[in-house]
Design a protein around this motif. Structure first.
Motif, PDB file in Angstrom:
ATOM      1  N   ALA A 212       0.818  -1.218   0.000  1.00 46.19           N
ATOM      2  CA  ALA A 212       0.000   0.000   0.000  1.00 46.19           C
ATOM      3  C   ALA A 212       0.851   1.267   0.000  1.00 46.19           C
ATOM      4  CB  ALA A 212      -0.954  -0.004   1.195  1.00 46.19           C
ATOM      5  N   GLU A 213       1.937   1.247   0.770  1.00 46.51           N
ATOM      6  CA  GLU A 213       2.759   2.462   0.856  1.00 46.51           C
ATOM      7  C   GLU A 213       3.535   2.749  -0.439  1.00 46.51           C
ATOM      8  OE1 GLU A 213       6.723   1.328   3.332  1.00 46.51           O
ATOM      9  OE2 GLU A 213       4.849   0.585   4.178  1.00 46.51           O
ATOM     10  N   HIS A 214       3.563   1.760  -1.358  1.00 46.10           N
ATOM     11  CA  HIS A 214       4.228   1.992  -2.645  1.00 46.10           C
ATOM     12  C   HIS A 214       3.265   2.415  -3.751  1.00 46.10           C
ATOM     13  CE1 HIS A 214       7.642   0.096  -0.694  1.00 46.10           C
ATOM     14  NE2 HIS A 214       8.392   0.501  -1.705  1.00 46.10           N
ATOM     15  N   ALA A 215       2.019   2.641  -3.387  1.00 46.75           N
ATOM     16  CA  ALA A 215       1.021   2.928  -4.428  1.00 46.75           C
ATOM     17  C   ALA A 215       1.426   4.103  -5.324  1.00 46.75           C
ATOM     18  CB  ALA A 215      -0.348   3.180  -3.785  1.00 46.75           C
TER      19      ALA A 215
ATOM     20  N   PRO B 183      -8.115  -8.671  -7.765  1.00 46.44           N
ATOM     21  CA  PRO B 183      -8.906  -7.534  -7.274  1.00 46.44           C
ATOM     22  C   PRO B 183      -8.199  -6.748  -6.169  1.00 46.44           C
ATOM     23  CG  PRO B 183     -10.064  -9.650  -6.920  1.00 46.44           C
ATOM     24  CD  PRO B 183      -8.809  -9.971  -7.643  1.00 46.44           C
ATOM     25  N   GLU B 184      -7.477  -7.446  -5.298  1.00 49.08           N
ATOM     26  CA  GLU B 184      -6.794  -6.760  -4.189  1.00 49.08           C
ATOM     27  C   GLU B 184      -5.788  -5.729  -4.711  1.00 49.08           C
ATOM     28  OE1 GLU B 184      -4.844  -9.569  -1.516  1.00 49.08           O
ATOM     29  OE2 GLU B 184      -3.283  -8.087  -1.061  1.00 49.08           O
ATOM     30  N   LEU B 185      -5.000  -6.127  -5.690  1.00 48.67           N
ATOM     31  CA  LEU B 185      -3.963  -5.212  -6.172  1.00 48.67           C
ATOM     32  C   LEU B 185      -4.505  -4.189  -7.169  1.00 48.67           C
ATOM     33  CD1 LEU B 185      -0.812  -7.496  -6.315  1.00 48.67           C
ATOM     34  CD2 LEU B 185      -1.667  -6.035  -4.483  1.00 48.67           C
ATOM     35  N   ALA B 186      -5.588  -4.531  -7.868  1.00 48.10           N
ATOM     36  CA  ALA B 186      -6.192  -3.555  -8.791  1.00 48.10           C
ATOM     37  C   ALA B 186      -6.851  -2.405  -8.033  1.00 48.10           C
ATOM     38  CB  ALA B 186      -7.208  -4.238  -9.699  1.00 48.10           C
ATOM     39  N   ALA B 187      -7.025  -2.577  -6.730  1.00 46.53           N
ATOM     40  CA  ALA B 187      -7.546  -1.475  -5.906  1.00 46.53           C
ATOM     41  C   ALA B 187      -6.433  -0.508  -5.507  1.00 46.53           C
ATOM     42  CB  ALA B 187      -8.227  -2.037  -4.664  1.00 46.53           C
ATOM     43  N   LEU B 188      -5.184  -0.918  -5.737  1.00 47.47           N
ATOM     44  CA  LEU B 188      -4.038  -0.073  -5.346  1.00 47.47           C
ATOM     45  C   LEU B 188      -3.210   0.400  -6.528  1.00 47.47           C
ATOM     46  CD1 LEU B 188      -2.653  -2.196  -2.352  1.00 47.47           C
ATOM     47  CD2 LEU B 188      -3.710   0.079  -2.173  1.00 47.47           C
ATOM     48  N   PHE B 189      -3.143  -0.423  -7.559  1.00 46.77           N
ATOM     49  CA  PHE B 189      -2.216  -0.175  -8.671  1.00 46.77           C
ATOM     50  C   PHE B 189      -2.911  -0.397 -10.008  1.00 46.77           C
ATOM     51  CE2 PHE B 189       0.220  -2.091  -5.163  1.00 46.77           C
ATOM     52  CZ  PHE B 189       1.251  -1.172  -4.990  1.00 46.77           C
ATOM     53  N   ASN B 190      -2.330   0.149 -11.063  1.00 51.45           N
ATOM     54  CA  ASN B 190      -2.615  -0.368 -12.396  1.00 51.45           C
ATOM     55  C   ASN B 190      -1.916  -1.726 -12.470  1.00 51.45           C
ATOM     56  OD1 ASN B 190      -3.837   2.114 -13.309  1.00 51.45           O
ATOM     57  ND2 ASN B 190      -1.749   2.956 -13.346  1.00 51.45           N
ATOM     58  N   THR B 191      -2.580  -2.720 -13.034  1.00 49.93           N
ATOM     59  CA  THR B 191      -2.015  -4.070 -12.996  1.00 49.93           C
ATOM     60  C   THR B 191      -2.040  -4.756 -14.357  1.00 49.93           C
ATOM     61  OG1 THR B 191      -4.144  -5.128 -12.494  1.00 49.93           O
ATOM     62  CG2 THR B 191      -2.820  -4.411 -10.600  1.00 49.93           C
ATOM     63  N   VAL B 192      -1.177  -5.768 -14.461  1.00 47.85           N
ATOM     64  CA  VAL B 192      -1.192  -6.703 -15.591  1.00 47.85           C
ATOM     65  C   VAL B 192      -1.050  -8.091 -14.988  1.00 47.85           C
ATOM     66  CG1 VAL B 192       0.029  -7.498 -17.658  1.00 47.85           C
ATOM     67  CG2 VAL B 192      -0.076  -5.056 -17.157  1.00 47.85           C
TER      68      VAL B 192
END
Lengths: 328, 328
Positions: free
Chosen positions: B59-62, B83-92
Motif C-alpha cells: 500500500a505504501e508503494h502505491a 482484485p486486491e492489487l487492482a484497488a491499489l495499482f494499475n495491474t497486468v
C-alpha cells in the motif's frame, strides 16, 4: 444485432469483387452499392443484388453509406481518391506503397478531420496483418530481429505497376521467397539478409504491338520502390500464355520475429499466410476493418487511422463478453 | 523519452524473474521492486539492483509504481490478488484458467473502477497472443475453423496444479500436439477434432514420502478444467530424475485459422510460437502490455481490460509516426 452496417465499394476490379463477396459473409453488414468511374451500365456486379453507380453519384450517397471501401490502386488511384472520399465517407483502403505511407496518411488525415470522418488506411495483409505482426513481435521481443518474406505469389500492387508501364498490354508479377533464408531464421540464426538475399521478382509481360522490349524491361527493373532494389526477371509472353498460365492469384508469406529473453532463451514467433487468392483475402481484411471504422466513427474517433490504432475487439461482430468467454 | 515507466513485480517465481529480466530490455522502463509474501530477507533477486519488499509494504508503494505485474498462479493466487492489487495499482496479470475468465474479469473490473485504476487481465501467450490470433482469424475469415495446438512443452499452469495435489512433492506437465491433426488443417481439411484428438498430457510426478500413487494419479486425471477432458499419463519419478531431465521449460504451439472467401478460395492463417522458455516469453508479453496499461491509465481508461481492448500501437515504445513509417 442493431441496424446493419452499410458498406459501399469504390472501384470494381478484383479487390472490389472480393469486398462484395466478403460483405455477404458478414451478417451484420449490408451492401450499399458499387461506385465506378466507368459507365455504370457497363459494369455487371458478381452478386445480383448489388447496385452500381457512377462516380458522380458519390456525394449524394453520403448519408446512405456507413463505410466506403476504396478498391483502387495505390499508384494512381488512392493518392487522389483517399482524401477525396474521406471528405465524404468513413473509409477503409489498402494503400500499399510503403515508402509513401506517411504523406498519404497526412493527406487523408486532414480530409477526414475536416469532415469529421474516420479513415483507416493501408490495411490488407502487407500492409495490414503483417504490419501488426511486425509490431507485436518487436514490442514483445525487443532484443531480436524481424524478417518478412513474401510469396511465392502474385503481387497485385507490383503487377499493377508493371501494367502501367508504357508498351505493356498485360503483366503479372510473382514474388519468391528464399527458402534458405527462412530456414536460417527458424534455426535461430541472427544473420542479416539484404533485400536481394530474401526475395526475387519474376515478371511475365505481354507487349503492346510495336513496343520495344528492351525499353519496357528497363522501365520495369529500374522502377523506384517497386523493383529497383530486387533482382527482377522480365519474361515476354503471348496473351494466350497469360490466359492459360497466369489467371489465379495465390500468395502468402511469413513474418518472423526471433529474439532473446533472460540470459539466452531463444524465442521465435512465426506468422504465416497461405492464400489461394490474394485479393479475396485482402478484401476480407478490409471488410473486417470496416466494422471497426464504423464503431470508431460512432465513438467520435475521427481522422486517419491505421491497424496499429484499432483495438482487436473492434474487428469482431461479437460482444466483448462473448469474446472474453470464447476466444480469450 | 519522458520519465521511465516504473514497473513492480508481485510474486517472485519463474514468471517474476522473467519480468525482472524483461524490464531491463526496455529502456523506457525502470524496475520498482519485487513484492513477496515470503520474508523479503530470504529472497535474492536475479538482478543486483532490484529491491525486495514484503507484501505488507504494497500500500505504501502505491504512488511509486506505475504498473504492478502480478506473477502469482491462477489457481490460488490471482483470484484473490487480482482484485486486491487492482484497488491499489494499475495491474497486468496472466490469469489463465480460461473457464473462469468472465468471473475473474468482473471481480477485477469492479476493484479497478472503484479505484480509478487500469487492470489488464489474462495476457501472456494463451491467453494472450494466441487469443489475439483466434480473434483476428475469426474476424477476417468468418467462414472457417480455428484450431489451437499446444506443445510439446511444459505448461506452467498445469504443472502448478499438479504440484498442489496432496501427496505431490514435485511435478512437471508436458502438453503434446497431434502432428497428424496439424497437417490435416494445413492441407485444408475441414475436419473437426475433439479435445482428445488434438493433444495429450504427460505428467512426471515426484511423490511425497508415504503418498498413495493411485490416489495422486486419480486426483490429477480427474481435475476439472485442467485434465478431465484429456488423455493424461502420470509417471512417477525420483527427485534426481526430475532435476536431471525436467529443468528447462520449452513450449510452443499454433493457432490456425482455415477459411473460405469468394466461391472456393481457401485461405490459411498460421501463427506459431517456438519458445525456449515459456515463463521468459510470457513475462515479455506482460511487460509489453504494462506499457499499454500505463498509457491507458493516463488516458483515463479505467477498469479491467483484455488484449482485445488494447490497440497494438500502445504496446510499442515508438511513436505512431515512427510505427507508420517503419513497420506498416
Amino acid at each position: 444485432m442493431s441496424e446493419k452496417i452499410r458498406i459501399a465499394i469504390a472501384g470494381y476490379g478484383n479487390l472490389g469483387r472480393g469486398v462484395e463477396a466478403s460483405i455477404r459473409q458478414n451478417p451484420d453488414m449490408a451492401p450499399a452499392g458499387v461506385f465506378t468511374r466507368r459507365d455504370p451500365a457497363t459494369v455487371t456486379p458478381a452478386e445480383p443484388g448489388t447496385e452500381v453507380f457512377g462516380w458522380s453519384a458519390l456525394a449524394e450517397h453520403a448519408d446512405r453509406v456507413d463505410v466506403m471501401i476504396l478498391c483502387g490502386g495505390s499508384k494512381e488511384d488512392l493518392p487522389q481518391q483517399g482524401p477525396e472520399l474521406a471528405a465524404l465517407f468513413n473509409t477503409v483502403d489498402s494503400f500499399d506503397t510503403h515508402a509513401r505511407i506517411p504523406e498519404y496518411f497526412a493527406s487523408v488525415d486532414e480530409a477526414a478531420r475536416s469532415a469529421a470522418k474516420t479513415a483507416l488506411i493501408s490495411t490488407g495483409w502487407d500492409p495490414g496483418v503483417f504490419s501488426l505482426n511486425r509490431l507485436y513481435g518487436e514490442a514483445i521481443l525487443p532484443e531480436g530481429e524481424t524478417h518478412t518474406f513474401w510469396g511465392r505469389g502474385v503481387s497485385q500492387g507490383h503487377s499493377d505497376a508493371v501494367r502501367r508501364v508504357e508498351g505493356v498490354a498485360n503483366a503479372v508479377q510473382y514474388t519468391l521467397p528464399a527458402e534458405s533464408a527462412i530456414e536460417q531464421v527458424r534455426d535461430g540464426s541472427r544473420a542479416e539478409f539484404t533485400t536481394r538475399e530474401k526475395h526475387t521478382r519474376e515478371c511475365f509481360v505481354v507487349l503492346e504491338a510495336g513496343a520495344d522490349p528492351d525499353q519496357v524491361r528497363d522501365a520495369i527493373v529500374t522502377m523506384p520502390h517497386y523493383f529497383d532494389e530486387y533482382d527482377t526477371s522480365v519474361t515476354f509472353i503471348s496473351e494466350d500464355d497469360m490466359a492459360r498460365d497466369h489467371t489465379t492469384m495465390p500468395h502468402g508469406g511469413f513474418v518472423m520475429r526471433s529474439g532473446l529473453t533472460g540470459r539466452d532463451q531463444r524465442q521465435l514467433i512465426e506468422y504465416g499466410l497461405k492464400l489461394d487468392d490474394n485479393p479475396g483475402f485482402t478484401a476480407s481484411v478490409l471488410v473486417a476493418y470496416a466494422r471497426a471504422v464504423h464503431r470508431l466513427a460512432r465513438a467520435g474517433e475521427h481522422g486517419a487511422k491505421t491497424v496499429f490504432d484499432v483495438a482487436p475487439g473492434l474487428l469482431s461482430p461479437r460482444s466483448p463478453e462473448e469474446l472474453r468467454a470464447d476466444l480469450l
